[in-house]
Design a protein around this motif. Structure first.
Motif, PDB file in Angstrom:
ATOM      1  N   LEU A   1      40.523  47.440  33.850  1.00 12.60           N
ATOM      2  CA  LEU A   1      40.602  45.982  33.661  1.00 12.60           C
ATOM      3  C   LEU A   1      41.384  45.391  34.836  1.00 12.60           C
ATOM      4  N   VAL A   2      40.772  44.441  35.533  1.00 12.28           N
ATOM      5  CA  VAL A   2      41.441  43.790  36.670  1.00 12.28           C
ATOM      6  C   VAL A   2      41.652  42.316  36.313  1.00 12.28           C
ATOM      7  N   HIS A   3      42.930  41.940  36.202  1.00  7.54           N
ATOM      8  CA  HIS A   3      43.283  40.545  35.891  1.00  7.54           C
ATOM      9  C   HIS A   3      43.385  39.779  37.209  1.00  7.54           C
ATOM     10  N   ASN A   4      42.538  38.754  37.349  1.00  4.00           N
ATOM     11  CA  ASN A   4      42.522  37.951  38.576  1.00  4.00           C
ATOM     12  C   ASN A   4      43.028  36.547  38.298  1.00  4.00           C
ATOM     13  N   ILE A   5      43.966  36.093  39.126  1.00  4.23           N
ATOM     14  CA  ILE A   5      44.277  34.655  39.189  1.00  4.23           C
ATOM     15  C   ILE A   5      43.829  34.268  40.587  1.00  4.23           C
ATOM     16  N   THR A   6      42.641  33.674  40.666  1.00  2.00           N
ATOM     17  CA  THR A   6      41.999  33.523  41.964  1.00  2.00           C
ATOM     18  C   THR A   6      41.555  32.086  42.193  1.00  2.00           C
ATOM     19  N   ASN A   7      40.722  31.874  43.186  1.00  4.06           N
ATOM     20  CA  ASN A   7      40.369  30.502  43.557  1.00  4.06           C
ATOM     21  C   ASN A   7      39.015  30.098  42.987  1.00  4.06           C
ATOM     22  N   VAL A   8      38.778  28.789  42.953  1.00  2.05           N
ATOM     23  CA  VAL A   8      37.581  28.272  42.276  1.00  2.05           C
ATOM     24  C   VAL A   8      36.302  28.542  43.070  1.00  2.05           C
ATOM     25  N   VAL A   9      36.431  28.849  44.357  1.00  4.72           N
ATOM     26  CA  VAL A   9      35.236  29.115  45.170  1.00  4.72           C
ATOM     27  C   VAL A   9      34.597  30.455  44.779  1.00  4.72           C
ATOM     28  N   VAL A  10      35.449  31.449  44.544  1.00  8.70           N
ATOM     29  CA  VAL A  10      34.957  32.833  44.477  1.00  8.70           C
ATOM     30  C   VAL A  10      34.977  33.446  43.087  1.00  8.70           C
ATOM     31  N   THR A  11      35.296  32.668  42.079  1.00 11.22           N
ATOM     32  CA  THR A  11      35.527  33.253  40.746  1.00 11.22           C
ATOM     33  C   THR A  11      34.319  34.038  40.237  1.00 11.22           C
ATOM     34  N   ASN A  12      33.148  33.419  40.275  1.00  4.07           N
ATOM     35  CA  ASN A  12      31.955  34.082  39.732  1.00  4.07           C
ATOM     36  C   ASN A  12      31.561  35.305  40.571  1.00  4.07           C
ATOM     37  N   PHE A  13      31.599  35.144  41.879  1.00  2.00           N
ATOM     38  CA  PHE A  13      31.242  36.259  42.774  1.00  2.00           C
ATOM     39  C   PHE A  13      32.200  37.442  42.569  1.00  2.00           C
ATOM     40  N   THR A  14      33.481  37.133  42.398  1.00  2.00           N
ATOM     41  CA  THR A  14      34.476  38.195  42.190  1.00  2.00           C
ATOM     42  C   THR A  14      34.199  38.943  40.880  1.00  2.00           C
ATOM     43  N   ALA A  15      33.931  38.187  39.812  1.00  2.00           N
ATOM     44  CA  ALA A  15      33.668  38.846  38.518  1.00  2.00           C
ATOM     45  C   ALA A  15      32.415  39.714  38.619  1.00  2.00           C
ATOM     46  N   ASN A  16      31.363  39.185  39.243  1.00  2.00           N
ATOM     47  CA  ASN A  16      30.124  39.968  39.358  1.00  2.00           C
ATOM     48  C   ASN A  16      30.294  41.181  40.272  1.00  2.00           C
ATOM     49  N   GLY A  17      31.055  41.017  41.353  1.00  2.00           N
ATOM     50  CA  GLY A  17      31.283  42.146  42.267  1.00  2.00           C
ATOM     51  C   GLY A  17      32.059  43.259  41.585  1.00  2.00           C
ATOM     52  N   LEU A  18      33.085  42.893  40.798  1.00  2.00           N
ATOM     53  CA  LEU A  18      33.870  43.916  40.092  1.00  2.00           C
ATOM     54  C   LEU A  18      33.020  44.625  39.041  1.00  2.00           C
ATOM     55  N   LEU A  19      32.194  43.848  38.340  1.00  2.00           N
ATOM     56  CA  LEU A  19      31.305  44.464  37.344  1.00  2.00           C
ATOM     57  C   LEU A  19      30.334  45.426  38.015  1.00  2.00           C
ATOM     58  N   ALA A  20      29.761  45.001  39.139  1.00  2.00           N
ATOM     59  CA  ALA A  20      28.792  45.852  39.847  1.00  2.00           C
ATOM     60  C   ALA A  20      29.443  47.168  40.258  1.00  2.00           C
ATOM     61  N   LEU A  21      30.669  47.079  40.724  1.00  2.00           N
ATOM     62  CA  LEU A  21      31.372  48.276  41.185  1.00  2.00           C
ATOM     63  C   LEU A  21      31.682  49.234  40.039  1.00  2.00           C
ATOM     64  N   GLY A  22      31.875  48.688  38.832  1.00  2.00           N
ATOM     65  CA  GLY A  22      32.205  49.544  37.693  1.00  2.00           C
ATOM     66  C   GLY A  22      33.568  49.224  37.106  1.00  2.00           C
ATOM     67  N   ALA A  23      34.168  48.109  37.565  1.00  2.00           N
ATOM     68  CA  ALA A  23      35.447  47.677  36.991  1.00  2.00           C
ATOM     69  C   ALA A  23      35.185  46.589  35.958  1.00  2.00           C
ATOM     70  N   SER A  24      36.257  46.157  35.293  1.00  2.00           N
ATOM     71  CA  SER A  24      36.126  45.163  34.229  1.00  2.00           C
ATOM     72  C   SER A  24      36.991  43.948  34.593  1.00  2.00           C
ATOM     73  N   PRO A  25      36.361  42.819  34.985  1.00  2.00           N
ATOM     74  CA  PRO A  25      37.147  41.672  35.436  1.00  2.00           C
ATOM     75  C   PRO A  25      37.578  40.765  34.288  1.00  2.00           C
ATOM     76  N   VAL A  26      38.760  40.155  34.440  1.00  2.00           N
ATOM     77  CA  VAL A  26      39.107  39.035  33.572  1.00  2.00           C
ATOM     78  C   VAL A  26      39.850  38.011  34.429  1.00  2.00           C
ATOM     79  N   MET A  27      39.519  36.730  34.212  1.00  2.00           N
ATOM     80  CA  MET A  27      40.235  35.643  34.861  1.00  2.00           C
ATOM     81  C   MET A  27      41.033  34.943  33.754  1.00  2.00           C
ATOM     82  N   ALA A  28      42.340  34.841  33.929  1.00  2.00           N
ATOM     83  CA  ALA A  28      43.177  34.171  32.927  1.00  2.00           C
ATOM     84  C   ALA A  28      44.308  33.479  33.662  1.00  2.00           C
TER      85      ALA A  28
END
Ligand code: ATP
Ligand code: TZP
Ligand code: MG
Ligand code: MG
Length: 271
Positions: free
Chosen positions: A19-46
């Motif tokens: 599980l990777v907890h990201n506090i990130t920027n509004v430009v890349v949020t969706n791409f980051t979640a999809n990239g982590l999922l593709a790699l095999g990690a589990s994203p959460v933005m909170a």
């Protein structure tokens, strides 16, 4: 660092699904979640101040990214970072755009004064400005500065007492002593926004499964670069849109055998 070791750590990311907890920027949020999922990690933005400490403590890694910062998100980053530190969760920091405005530089320094970070991943301009060295920035992109990026990364690692992953055409990872160079990647990565930010979150996934964060950083960057090379070979002729699409596919499909075949890393202690 052997290619077999890098491939093996990728295998662990996929098996352990951190599980990777990201506090990130509004430009890349969706791409980051999809990239982590593709790699095999589990994203959460909170982001809510009321929940970030609880989320950070159950994560495998916390990623802080100041790309579209404001005072509220910086406060959330500090609360989350302190919780991660208390629970020995690795924190990875992306100082997006530091040096382009005083506010960014001051906020980045404030975060670093309150949160112990394991890895800082940024471009040459961001790393330089973080330690008060001169390097022109162009918004969030590294500008026309010039200098020895290996020396710069080493100096930053020593001054900030953390691992520095300085990326660009040549990637440099150092703890201030050992220096690792990664030669994978593709220029098309510079034509898709968020590829630096996603890489920072990928380093979070690798740091979650590998306690040696120098090794985790080199491995994450090499895997990312090889996936980009394969994606560019398959779809790069169509342009950045098809490359981005194929890059996500390759983050998911890339095999340990391909990592062993194509990763290109070298380490040294002298510059
Ligand atoms: P910038 O905003 O300056 O582009 P960034 O935060 O997007 O910085 P990059 O340094 O572009 O981060 O790194 C993202 C990925 O792109 C890394 O894997 C890096 O190796 C790769 N990369 C960047 N430039 C090149 C290049 N010219 N050739 C090959 N790979 C590159
Ligand atoms: N503006 C603020 S954050 C951001 C932009 C364009 C995304 C930067 O992403 P990256 O990964 O540094 O290219
Ligand atoms: Mg880039
Ligand atoms: Mg960036």
């Amino acid at each position: 660092m052997t290619a077999e070791k890098i491939a093996q750590i990728l295998g662990r990311v996929r098996k352990e699904n951190p599980l990777v907890h990201n506090i990130t920027n509004v430009v890349v949020t969706n791409f980051t979640a999809n990239g982590l999922l593709a790699l095999g990690a589990s994203p959460v933005m909170a982001y809510a101040h009321e929940e970030v400490a609880d989320m950070a403590k159950i994560a495998g890694a916390l990623v802080l990214n100041i790309g579209t910062l404001n005072r509220e998100t910086v406060k959330a980053m500090i609360i989350a970072g302190k919780s991660a530190n208390d629970h020995r969760i690795p924190v990875v920091f992306d100082p997006v755009g530091v040096g382009s405005t005083l506010f960014r530089t001051e906020m980045a320094r404030e975060i670093l004064s309150k949160v112990k970070v394991s890895i800082i991943r940024g471009n040459a301009g961001e790393i330089a400005n973080l330690i008060g060295e001169n390097w022109a920035m162009k918004g969030v992109d590294t500008g026309n500065g010039s200098g020895n990026t290996r020396k710069l990364a080493q100096l930053a690692a020593q001054r900030l007492n953390t691992i520095i992953a300085l990326t660009g055409e040549e990637d440099v990872v150092t703890d201030g002593h050992e220096i690792h160079i990664i030669r994978n990647g593709h220029p098309l990565l510079t034509k898709v926004t968020g590829t630096g930010c996603l890489l920072t979150s990928v380093l979070g996934a690798f740091a979650a499964v590998e306690k040696n964060h120098l090794l985790a950083s080199v491995s994450g960057i090499a895997v990312y670069g090889v996936a980009a090379e394969i994606a560019a070979a398959k779809a790069g002729h169509e342009g950045p849109g098809s490359f981005q699409y194929e890059f996500l596919n390759q983050l998911s499909k890339i095999t340990e055998k391909q990592i062993i075949q194509y990763s290109s890393t070298e380490n040294t202690t002298v510059i």
